[in-house]
Design a protein around this motif. Structure first.
Motif, PDB file in Angstrom:
ATOM      1  N   PRO A 255      58.446  74.595  61.989  1.00  0.00           N
ATOM      2  CA  PRO A 255      57.317  75.327  62.557  1.00  0.00           C
ATOM      3  C   PRO A 255      56.111  75.250  61.626  1.00  0.00           C
ATOM      4  O   PRO A 255      56.254  75.345  60.407  1.00  0.00           O
ATOM      5  CB  PRO A 255      57.844  76.764  62.671  1.00  0.00           C
ATOM      6  CG  PRO A 255      59.331  76.617  62.721  1.00  0.00           C
ATOM      7  CD  PRO A 255      59.644  75.438  61.850  1.00  0.00           C
ATOM      8  N   GLU A 257      53.772  77.331  60.952  1.00  0.00           N
ATOM      9  CA  GLU A 257      53.519  78.520  60.137  1.00  0.00           C
ATOM     10  C   GLU A 257      54.432  78.561  58.917  1.00  0.00           C
ATOM     11  O   GLU A 257      54.076  79.107  57.870  1.00  0.00           O
ATOM     12  CB  GLU A 257      53.666  79.804  60.962  1.00  0.00           C
ATOM     13  CG  GLU A 257      55.058  80.041  61.553  1.00  0.00           C
ATOM     14  CD  GLU A 257      55.169  79.533  62.973  1.00  0.00           C
ATOM     15  OE1 GLU A 257      55.944  80.112  63.743  1.00  0.00           O
ATOM     16  OE2 GLU A 257      54.485  78.542  63.289  1.00  0.00           O
ATOM     17  N   TYR A 301      55.497  69.795  70.085  1.00  0.00           N
ATOM     18  CA  TYR A 301      55.750  71.090  70.710  1.00  0.00           C
ATOM     19  C   TYR A 301      57.239  71.269  70.978  1.00  0.00           C
ATOM     20  O   TYR A 301      57.893  70.412  71.562  1.00  0.00           O
ATOM     21  CB  TYR A 301      54.952  71.208  72.010  1.00  0.00           C
ATOM     22  CG  TYR A 301      53.461  71.251  71.773  1.00  0.00           C
ATOM     23  CD1 TYR A 301      52.808  72.461  71.533  1.00  0.00           C
ATOM     24  CD2 TYR A 301      52.710  70.077  71.739  1.00  0.00           C
ATOM     25  CE1 TYR A 301      51.441  72.504  71.282  1.00  0.00           C
ATOM     26  CE2 TYR A 301      51.345  70.110  71.490  1.00  0.00           C
ATOM     27  CZ  TYR A 301      50.718  71.323  71.259  1.00  0.00           C
ATOM     28  OH  TYR A 301      49.372  71.360  71.003  1.00  0.00           O
ATOM     29  N   ASP A 304      60.843  77.556  71.878  1.00  0.00           N
ATOM     30  CA  ASP A 304      61.577  78.574  71.113  1.00  0.00           C
ATOM     31  C   ASP A 304      62.056  79.636  72.087  1.00  0.00           C
ATOM     32  O   ASP A 304      61.258  80.424  72.601  1.00  0.00           O
ATOM     33  CB  ASP A 304      60.659  79.179  70.050  1.00  0.00           C
ATOM     34  CG  ASP A 304      61.402  80.115  69.099  1.00  0.00           C
ATOM     35  OD1 ASP A 304      62.426  80.695  69.527  1.00  0.00           O
ATOM     36  OD2 ASP A 304      60.968  80.264  67.951  1.00  0.00           O
ATOM     37  N   ARG A 307      61.229  83.292  71.488  1.00  0.00           N
ATOM     38  CA  ARG A 307      59.844  83.692  71.769  1.00  0.00           C
ATOM     39  C   ARG A 307      59.460  83.429  73.226  1.00  0.00           C
ATOM     40  O   ARG A 307      58.348  83.750  73.643  1.00  0.00           O
ATOM     41  CB  ARG A 307      58.875  82.946  70.854  1.00  0.00           C
ATOM     42  CG  ARG A 307      59.067  83.238  69.378  1.00  0.00           C
ATOM     43  CD  ARG A 307      57.912  82.652  68.574  1.00  0.00           C
ATOM     44  NE  ARG A 307      58.042  82.919  67.156  1.00  0.00           N
ATOM     45  CZ  ARG A 307      57.099  82.664  66.253  1.00  0.00           C
ATOM     46  NH1 ARG A 307      55.950  82.125  66.640  1.00  0.00           N
ATOM     47  NH2 ARG A 307      57.289  82.930  64.981  1.00  0.00           N
ATOM     48  N   ARG A 311      56.267  76.499  70.509  1.00  0.00           N
ATOM     49  CA  ARG A 311      55.668  76.644  69.187  1.00  0.00           C
ATOM     50  C   ARG A 311      55.252  75.265  68.695  1.00  0.00           C
ATOM     51  O   ARG A 311      55.865  74.252  69.049  1.00  0.00           O
ATOM     52  CB  ARG A 311      56.660  77.235  68.188  1.00  0.00           C
ATOM     53  CG  ARG A 311      57.116  78.632  68.508  1.00  0.00           C
ATOM     54  CD  ARG A 311      58.238  79.071  67.569  1.00  0.00           C
ATOM     55  NE  ARG A 311      57.791  79.257  66.183  1.00  0.00           N
ATOM     56  CZ  ARG A 311      58.611  79.602  65.189  1.00  0.00           C
ATOM     57  NH1 ARG A 311      59.914  79.754  65.428  1.00  0.00           N
ATOM     58  NH2 ARG A 311      58.141  79.772  63.972  1.00  0.00           N
ATOM     59  N   GLU A 312      54.232  75.253  67.859  1.00  0.00           N
ATOM     60  CA  GLU A 312      53.841  74.008  67.224  1.00  0.00           C
ATOM     61  C   GLU A 312      54.776  73.717  66.057  1.00  0.00           C
ATOM     62  O   GLU A 312      55.015  74.592  65.221  1.00  0.00           O
ATOM     63  CB  GLU A 312      52.392  74.089  66.720  1.00  0.00           C
ATOM     64  CG  GLU A 312      51.375  74.163  67.836  1.00  0.00           C
ATOM     65  CD  GLU A 312      49.941  74.118  67.294  1.00  0.00           C
ATOM     66  OE1 GLU A 312      49.777  74.101  66.045  1.00  0.00           O
ATOM     67  OE2 GLU A 312      49.007  74.103  68.112  1.00  0.00           O
ATOM     68  N   TYR A 313      55.301  72.490  66.054  1.00  0.00           N
ATOM     69  CA  TYR A 313      56.169  72.049  64.959  1.00  0.00           C
ATOM     70  C   TYR A 313      55.521  70.848  64.278  1.00  0.00           C
ATOM     71  O   TYR A 313      55.019  69.939  64.950  1.00  0.00           O
ATOM     72  CB  TYR A 313      57.557  71.666  65.482  1.00  0.00           C
ATOM     73  CG  TYR A 313      58.548  72.817  65.509  1.00  0.00           C
ATOM     74  CD1 TYR A 313      59.699  72.781  64.714  1.00  0.00           C
ATOM     75  CD2 TYR A 313      58.335  73.928  66.317  1.00  0.00           C
ATOM     76  CE1 TYR A 313      60.610  73.828  64.739  1.00  0.00           C
ATOM     77  CE2 TYR A 313      59.251  74.982  66.349  1.00  0.00           C
ATOM     78  CZ  TYR A 313      60.389  74.922  65.545  1.00  0.00           C
ATOM     79  OH  TYR A 313      61.287  75.963  65.551  1.00  0.00           O
TER      80      TYR A 313
END
Length: 349
Positions: A255, A257, A301, A304, A307, A311-313
């Protein structure tokens, strides 16, 4: 002079056409692909009709450097076979020639080869379809007329294609009896995609190995506009086999983040892995990219489930696994043009 080159090319082509070898692509002022028996029992190439010829050439190729695969009206496919030939003459104009397999119908029968002559600086592009050996005489006549007309109108067109013909003709004889294509392919054949075991996300929330997916199955697709998931239907499944083995590329994703977070600020998630052949397209933050074009730092992308969204990976590693070959690989075609493999958005080839 143009007429003499045209005659020379036609004579050389006639000699090549008489000695077509199994799985050897013959070039006539470019590359004339002649389909041969494949591992699934196809006995001979389908004929190219004049209607087919015009459908292929009517396709607007925006960026041949990037477009290695294209579908036309759901019936025709262009599949780029090799790196382009590049010519730099003393006039300062760069010229390139690209070759695409021409495939037709649900069985993806090979009916010839498209040669695209391009001058990148001016944006000029000339497309000619080199028929397979089974094409009707009127298709060959149309093709020869196309060569003559374009040769008269575009300086460098016939000479570059004549050079390609000479080179490929020499390769044909050098490879005689070896059963190998004369085409200098980039990373093996372009028909290969995902190895067995790759998990495809189904619309009911479960996942199934790609080799067990069937036409008609409902799977998850990606809606790029809303960046949300949607259901779609599998319209076709292809399985390809190569006794010598097929090289696979692996991407390792985390991910974004977590990649940028400071130490101790998060509980690390397990990395995501996705494997495919170098030609298979994936959906990235920058748009469509083939596996071989993706680099460390690119954003993909991944869905998840915790969630309930994507999510951006970030690609943190790219591993070429040429030493770990697989013999059979699979590809899906869907109504939406995308599906999820190991939770990551991939595109129809």
């Amino acid at each position: 002079m143009c007429t003499e080159i045209h005659k020379l090319v036609y004579v050389i082509f006639d000699k090549i056409r008489e000695s077509v070898l199994l799985r050897i692509c013959v070039l006539a002022v470019g590359l004339a692909a002649v389909a041969a028996p494949d591992s699934f029992g196809q006995e001979e190439a389908a004929p190219l009709t004049l209607e087919d010829y015009k459908k292929f050439t009517s396709y607007k190729m925006e960026k041949p450097e990037e477009e290695t695969y294209a579908k036309i009206e759901g019936t025709y496919i262009l599949d780029r076979e090799a790196k382009p030939y590049v010519f730099n003459y003393s006039d300062g104009i760069e010229r390139k020639i690209y070759f695409y397999k021409m495939l037709k119908g649900a069985a993806r029968e090979e009916v010839g080869t498209m040669a695209i002559y391009a001058t990148p600086k001016s944006g000029k592009m000339i497309k000619v379809c080199i028929p397979g050996a089974k094409a009707d005489k009127k298709v060959w006549d149309y093709y020869i007329d196309e060569l003559k007309l374009n040769g008269e109108q575009e300086k460098g067109f016939l000479s570059t294609l004549a050079f390609v013909l000479s080179r490929e003709y020499s390769r044909e004889h050098a490879n005689a009896g070896k059963g190998t294509s004369t085409v200098a392919k980039e990373d093996g054949d372009y028909d290969f995609c995902f190895p067995a075991g790759a998990l495809v996300a189904l619309a009911d929330g479960s996942a199934r190995p790609i080799e067990q997916v069937k036409a008609g199955d409902k799977v998850v697709a990606f809606d790029a506009a809303s960046q949300s998931r949607r259901g779609t239907t599998v319209t076709a499944v292809q399985a390809h086999y190569k006794e010598a083995g097929i090289g696979i590329t692996k991407l390792v994703l985390l991910p974004t983040e977590e990649v940028y977070a400071s130490a101790g600020a998060w509980a690390p998630a397990a990395p995501i892995e996705i494997e495919a052949t170098g030609n298979h397209p994936l959906y990235t933050k920058e748009g469509r990219k083939e596996m071989r074009q993706i680099a460390e730092g690119d954003i993909l992308y991944h869905f998840d489930s915790s969630r309930h969204g994507f999510r951006e990976y970030k690609v943190v590693a790219k591993i070429e696994q040429d030493g770990q070959l697989v013999k059979r690989v699979y590809n899906l075609e869907t109504e939406a043009g995308s599906y999820l493999v190991n939770g990551t958005v991939v595109l129809d080839k």
